[in-house]
Design an enzyme around this catalytic site. Structure first.
Site, PDB file in Angstrom:
ATOM      1  CG  ASP A  86      -7.788   1.071   1.980  1.00 50.79           C
ATOM      2  OD1 ASP A  86      -7.923   1.086   0.599  1.00 50.79           O
ATOM      3  OD2 ASP A  86      -6.570   1.132   2.419  1.00 50.79           O
ATOM      4  CB  CYS A 119     -12.472   9.149   2.787  1.00 54.26           C
ATOM      5  SG  CYS A 119     -12.491   7.584   3.836  1.00 54.26           S
ATOM      6  CB  CYS A 144     -10.888   5.747   9.570  1.00 45.09           C
ATOM      7  SG  CYS A 144     -11.985   5.004   8.305  1.00 45.09           S
ATOM      8  CD  GLU A 164      -5.264  -1.403   4.525  1.00 49.80           C
ATOM      9  OE1 GLU A 164      -6.252  -1.412   4.826  1.00 49.80           O
ATOM     10  OE2 GLU A 164      -4.446  -0.293   4.431  1.00 49.80           O
ATOM     11  CB  CYS A 171      -9.162   7.298   0.457  1.00 57.86           C
ATOM     12  SG  CYS A 171     -11.049   6.738   0.760  1.00 57.86           S
ATOM     13  CG  ASP A 172      -6.301   4.400   4.603  1.00 59.11           C
ATOM     14  OD1 ASP A 172      -7.108   5.592   4.974  1.00 59.11           O
ATOM     15  OD2 ASP A 172      -6.398   3.291   4.887  1.00 59.11           O
ATOM     16  CE  LYS A 173      -3.459   1.624   0.855  1.00 61.18           C
ATOM     17  NZ  LYS A 173      -4.440   1.682   1.750  1.00 61.18           N
ATOM     18  CB  SER A 198      -6.411  -1.682   8.488  1.00 67.19           C
ATOM     19  OG  SER A 198      -6.877  -0.549   9.002  1.00 67.19           O
TER      20      SER A 198
END
Length: 564
Positions: A85, A53, A203, A454, A126-128, A480
């Protein structure tokens, strides 16, 4: 009227006799006499080698610094953490995912405040790390620009039956479930595993990272058109350079993050998330960013906007396409222009270009929706947004369900109650979860988890086992962005806080009504209330370290699971 000071903070470390030692330190990192008159810009990056990511961020940070230099500023790069994640899913590591959002925001604030930097360009993949960076920008209220790392290109693989498939990370989680139930050979799982991540980038579907990148663009915190290009695309280097130039222009004009992060800007972001059918995590994160910006935002705002904004993006996890395809047909501005023309966005919101959102869209003139990847508003996938806020006897403070892709609006079933995700995974593997079950996974909330894990391992396994449309999953944890199926998360109050989910028992009947926005337990209220007598929550799982601190500070999911 005096022009804004482009060094509103860094004079604390560059000006005057008393700052000789500080200047000496700065000379050692490359600054000279002329540089001390320049604005100092923090280039905060979550680059690391742990996950694809963030791999592009090292390259993009260099381009950002070129842009800052060319605009007359002086960039100073520093790093922060990022948690993958995808790697931390389904085990103890996932407890640390959401807390990383707070650590990122806190660490960026710490460096920016300690070093007295004048502005920032914030890079994340990344997600966070995306919401963490935006929370820091809102909290600091300095000139700030956000830049996304970009998404990964789709992978392709051939399975044992000779068929070729375009695959993403989520396909691996679902393949595991299919293999566990004997529905897929192990060789196909291996083929999918080797194809899902062909290179750098987040992703590829409209999962959490791409949802938040789209939201950042809609908020006005990133340059228009910057969310969709893939990580490997060299257009990103151009966006990076222009981001570095933009932050200097913001300083010259005296524009700070909270000038951009208004209530109307958050409403724009919510509208774009709804139109894309984006990740339910966006609710947590937008609430948290708004909290840092001192903007009042609530679940009711998501409900109100979701009812009037249609879902028009045919993107994964429910649809056919990925962010690469969105980029190919014009990117996030295509959706924003369609919503603006329909009166569903506030066009007068200020952005990091120094212009309004409407002015930006007029300048880049995005094409109309192509009708395939992005539908027109007159031919939506669903007439309302892709996320619905629920309330009811099981969720008096609220819950969230991703309705994009659901084939039915009502589900009634029998509760199967598990204290934690592992027990539910074991039951699925044993074949004891069946059609019509309501799988309840509790003690996974912000405090009870802790960390509000998640549930992708279990949701992917349920879908892979062929039960995605036949089983309802309820949790006080979260999901997720790649989750599909009947999945209700963020149930509040959470179990450890004596929320109703704590008192569900095997065999209880549960009713989800999406149209009615309700989630209820069909048990006599007097009998159900009697279960609350002598309730004692489980002992904390962590008594030392970052999670022990987190439990003492974290709030409910209904307000973004913020810490203070």
């Amino acid at each position: 009227m005096m022009p804004p000071d482009i060094k509103p903070r860094s004079r604390d470390v560059t000006d005057g006799l008393e700052k000789a030692a500080a200047r000496g330190m700065l000379r050692a990192v490359g600054m000279n006499d002329d540089d001390f008159a320049k604005a100092q810009i923090g280039v905060a990056s979550s680059w690391n080698e742990i996950t694809p990511c963030n791999l592009s961020l090292d390259r993009l940070a260099k381009a950002v610094k070129e842009g800052v230099f060319s605009a007359g500023g002086y960039p100073l790069e520093f790093g922060t953490i990022s948690v993958s994640d995808g790697i931390s899913m389904g085990h103890q590591g996932m407890h640390f995912s959401l807390v990383s959002r707070e650590v990122i925001a806190d660490s960026v604030e710490t460096v920016m405040q300690a070093e007295r930097l004048d502005g920032s360009v914030l890079l994340a993949g990344c997600d966070k790390s995306l919401p963490g960076m935006l929370m820091a920008a809102a909290r600091l209220d300095l000139a700030s620009v956000f830049l996304y790392a970009g998404s990964i290109l789709p992978g392709r693989t051939k399975l044992s039956d000779g068929t070729e498939h375009e695959v993403t990370l989520i396909d691996a989680f679902e393949a595991v479930g299919a293999c566990s139930r004997g529905l897929m050979p192990r060789a196909d799982v291996d083929a999918i595993e080797r194809a899902i991540c062909p290179g750098e980038g987040a992703c590829g579907g409209m999962y959490t990272a791409n949802t938040m990148a789209s939201a950042a663009e809609a908020l006005g915190m990133s340059l228009p058109g910057s969310a969709a290009p893939p990580a490997t695309d060299r257009r990103r280097d151009g966006f990076a350079r222009r981001s570095g130039q933009a932050v200097i222009e913001l300083l010259r004009r005296g524009i700070t993050a909270r000038d951009i992060l208004t209530k109307e800007a958050f409403e724009n972001a919510i509208a774009v998330v709804m139109a894309f059918g984006g990740s339910t995590n966006a609710i947590l994160h937008l609430l948290a960013i708004a909290h840092e910006a001192d903007v009042t935002l609530s679940l009711e705002d998501f409900s109100r906007i979701g009812f009037k904004v249609p879902h028009i993006a045919d993107v994964k996890p429910f649809g056919r396409h990925v962010m690469f395809d969105v980029d190919h047909i014009g990117g996030v501005p295509v959706v924003m222009k369609a919503l603006l023309d329909a009166g569903l966005l506030h066009g007068d919101c200020l952005t990091v270009t120094g212009q309004t959102m409407a002015e930006n869209l007029a300048s880049i003139a995005p094409p109309d929706p192509d009708g395939q990847v992005i539908r027109t508003l007159h031919n939506p996938i669903h007439p309302t947004g892709g996320i619905t806020i629920l309330r009811g006897s099981l969720a008096p403070d609220g819950a969230v369900v991703k309705t994009a892709g659901l084939d039915s609006d009502v589900f009634e079933g029998t509760a199967r109650v598990f204290d934690g995700e592992r027990a539910a995974l074991d039951a699925l593997k044993d074949g004891t979860i069946a059609k019509g079950d309501v799988v309840v996974i509790r003690y996974e909330g912000p405090k009870g988890g802790p960390g509000m894990r998640e549930m992708l391992a279990i949701t992917g396994a349920i879908k892979g086992a062929g039960l995605g449309k036949d089983v309802l999953l309820l949790t006080d944890g979260r999901f997720s962005g790649g989750t599909t199926g009947f999945c209700v998360g963020h149930i509040a109050p959470e179990a450890v806080e004596a929320g109703p989910i704590a008192f569900l028992r095997d065999g209880d009947r549960v009713l989800l009504d999406v149209v009615g926005c309700s989630l209820d337990v069909l048990v006599d209220p007097v009998e159900f209330s009697s279960r609350k007598k002598d309730f004692i929550p489980p002992a904390p799982r962590y008594t030392t370290g970052v999670l022990a601190k987190y439990v003492k500070l974290v709030s409910s999911a209904t307000v973004g699971a913020v810490c203070g």
